[in-house]
Design an enzyme around this catalytic site. Structure first.
Site, PDB file in Angstrom:
ATOM      1  N   SER A   1      19.223  36.715  88.724  1.00  0.00           N
ATOM      2  CA  SER A   1      20.202  37.716  88.289  1.00  0.00           C
ATOM      3  C   SER A   1      20.781  37.357  86.929  1.00  0.00           C
ATOM      4  CB  SER A   1      21.322  37.835  89.320  1.00  0.00           C
ATOM      5  OG  SER A   1      22.167  36.715  89.229  1.00  0.00           O
ATOM      6  N   CYS A   2      21.464  38.334  86.318  1.00  0.00           N
ATOM      7  CA  CYS A   2      22.040  38.132  84.987  1.00  0.00           C
ATOM      8  C   CYS A   2      23.254  37.215  84.999  1.00  0.00           C
ATOM      9  CB  CYS A   2      22.461  39.468  84.403  1.00  0.00           C
ATOM     10  SG  CYS A   2      21.059  40.514  84.078  1.00  0.00           S
ATOM     11  N   ASP A   3      23.807  36.967  86.178  1.00  0.00           N
ATOM     12  CA  ASP A   3      25.060  36.225  86.253  1.00  0.00           C
ATOM     13  C   ASP A   3      24.862  34.740  85.960  1.00  0.00           C
ATOM     14  OD1 ASP A   3      27.486  34.958  87.319  1.00  0.00           O
ATOM     15  OD2 ASP A   3      27.884  36.950  88.123  1.00  0.00           O
TER      16      ASP A   3
END
Ligand SMILES: *Cc1c(COP(=O)(O)O)cnc(C)c1O
Length: 386
Positions: A330-332
């Site tokens: 994910s982008c997190d």
């Protein structure tokens, strides 16, 4: 943030049961969770053997997959549930199973429904919860959650729940005044507890409550020693037999004979009964660091790594290892599984396996950023390890 210290294990040195799971998983797309039903059953048998005479209630939250619950229900295992959703899942097994509810804070509607569904007793640790139970489930049996030392555990559960001995006895006395049945005590030494002495210390606290309760003419009969039994990952753990010996000695020394001992294991039932498989989806060099990105991360299966939980990982690739940062898809920026883990050189598409990952993986997994939780598969009966 506590950093997880994952450790690579050579594929040739994994236990035969795990090698079998890896072998059977080649056709599965990733991420997957491949569960071995025979191991689930044998874990339950091992717990029963290590704690003879004790009742076992599987903590459903550790892995609530319907297939897991079905197998455990077939084995006559009880269930520890704390929400309507968990009660739905247990009822869907279609088998009458003993039920316990050990979260000291429950929704009012759940209490009413759970009492009708035959839950044996409810945990409490506050006067408000007692009043709620007296209203929603008049006459119900209640047991008090004690605050105990969680320092030997890798996933501590103290602070949020539990009371000291004096307050516990007050709650039991008050329960009787409210028409409830003061039933006993419970505690949780923290999940993945690596010190058998933690159970001994917690039983000393429990005995203090039992003795004081007797002075108040309360006759308790239910002694829960909670969950927390560890699964083999990267650190040394006590065996179930060792914990069982410590517990049996403490109970013989400090409690009246004939107390009903109860366990609420979650991790120890499912943890080493499943393999989590992932694929490398990307690689990058950032300064001095080599990053490897997988299709599974903290949001879709590996939540426990954010608190420093340490899995063994294995890869089909061989050759010399070098440290990499292992990250989820994910982008997190929180989605980093481990800051430094020594892995062989991996290419995009290669598989990485997280060993003994049956507990608290699926249950925590979300679809954040569109990355799905691991798909669950069970070894066929014909394939089961013995
Ligand atoms: C989570 C939980 C368990 C199970 O804990 P494990 O560490 O998985 O064995 C048992 N009892 C209660 C009350 C829990 O909250």
């Amino acid at each position: 943030m506590n950093q997880a210290s994952l450790r690579h294990r050579e594929i040739l040195s994994v236990a035969p049961a795990i090698a079998r799971l890896i072998e059977r998983s080649h056709e599965l797309s990733t991420p997957f969770l491949l569960i071995d039903p025979a191991r689930l059953r044998s874990n339950l048998h091992q717990l029963r053997a290590a704690f003879p005479g004790a009742d076992v209630f599987y903590a459903v939250k550790a892995n609530p997959h319907p297939g897991v619950l079905q197998i455990l229900a077939e084995e006559g295992c009880g269930f520890e549930i704390s929400s309507d959703g968990e009660l739905d899942l247990v009822e869907a097994t279609g088998r009458p199973t003993p039920l316990l509810s050990s979260n000291p804070i429950k929704a009012p509607g759940f209490i009413r429904r759970a009492a009708r569904a035959g839950v044996l007793a409810f945990a409490v640790d506050s006067p408000d919860e007692l009043r709620k139970i007296a209203f929603e489930a008049p006459g119900a049996a209640v047991y008090v959650r004690l605050l105990v030392d969680n320092s030997g555990s890798e996933w501590p559960l103290a602070r949020k729940y539990g009371v000291g001995p004096a307050e516990a006895v007050e709650l039991l006395v008050r329960a009787a005044d409210l028409g409830l049945r003061p039933f006993g005590t419970t505690f949780h030494v923290g999940s993945q507890c690596r010190l058998s002495a933690s159970w001994d210390a917690a039983l000393a606290v429990s005995a203090e409550v039992w003795n004081d309760a007797a002075r108040h003419d309360l006759c308790l009969g239910f002694l829960s020693i909670g969950g927390g039994f560890p699964v083999q990952h990267t650190r040394v753990i006590p065996s179930l037999e060792e914990i069982g010996d410590v517990v049996q000695r403490a109970i013989a020394d400090r409690f009246p004979s004939g107390v009903q001992v109860t366990l609420e294991p979650g991790r120890a039932v499912v943890g080493d009964a499943a393999l989590l498989g992932a694929s490398v989806i990307g690689k990058a060099r950032r300064g001095e660091e080599h990053w490897i990105y997988l299709d599974v991360g903290v949001f879709n299966g590996l939540m426990e790594t954010i608190e420093g939980f340490s899995y063994e990982v294995s890869a089909l690739a061989s050759g010399p290892t070098a440290p990499v940062v292992l990250a989820g898809p994910s982008c997190d920026s929180v989605d980093v599984i481990a800051e430094s883990v020594a892995l062989p050189d991996l290419e995009i598409g290669d598989r990485v396996y997280f060993l003994n990952a049956g507990a608290y993986t699926l249950a925590y997994a979300s679809c954040f950023n569109g990355w799905p939780p691991p798909e669950v598969h069970f070894l066929d009966r014909a394939d089961e390890t013995r």
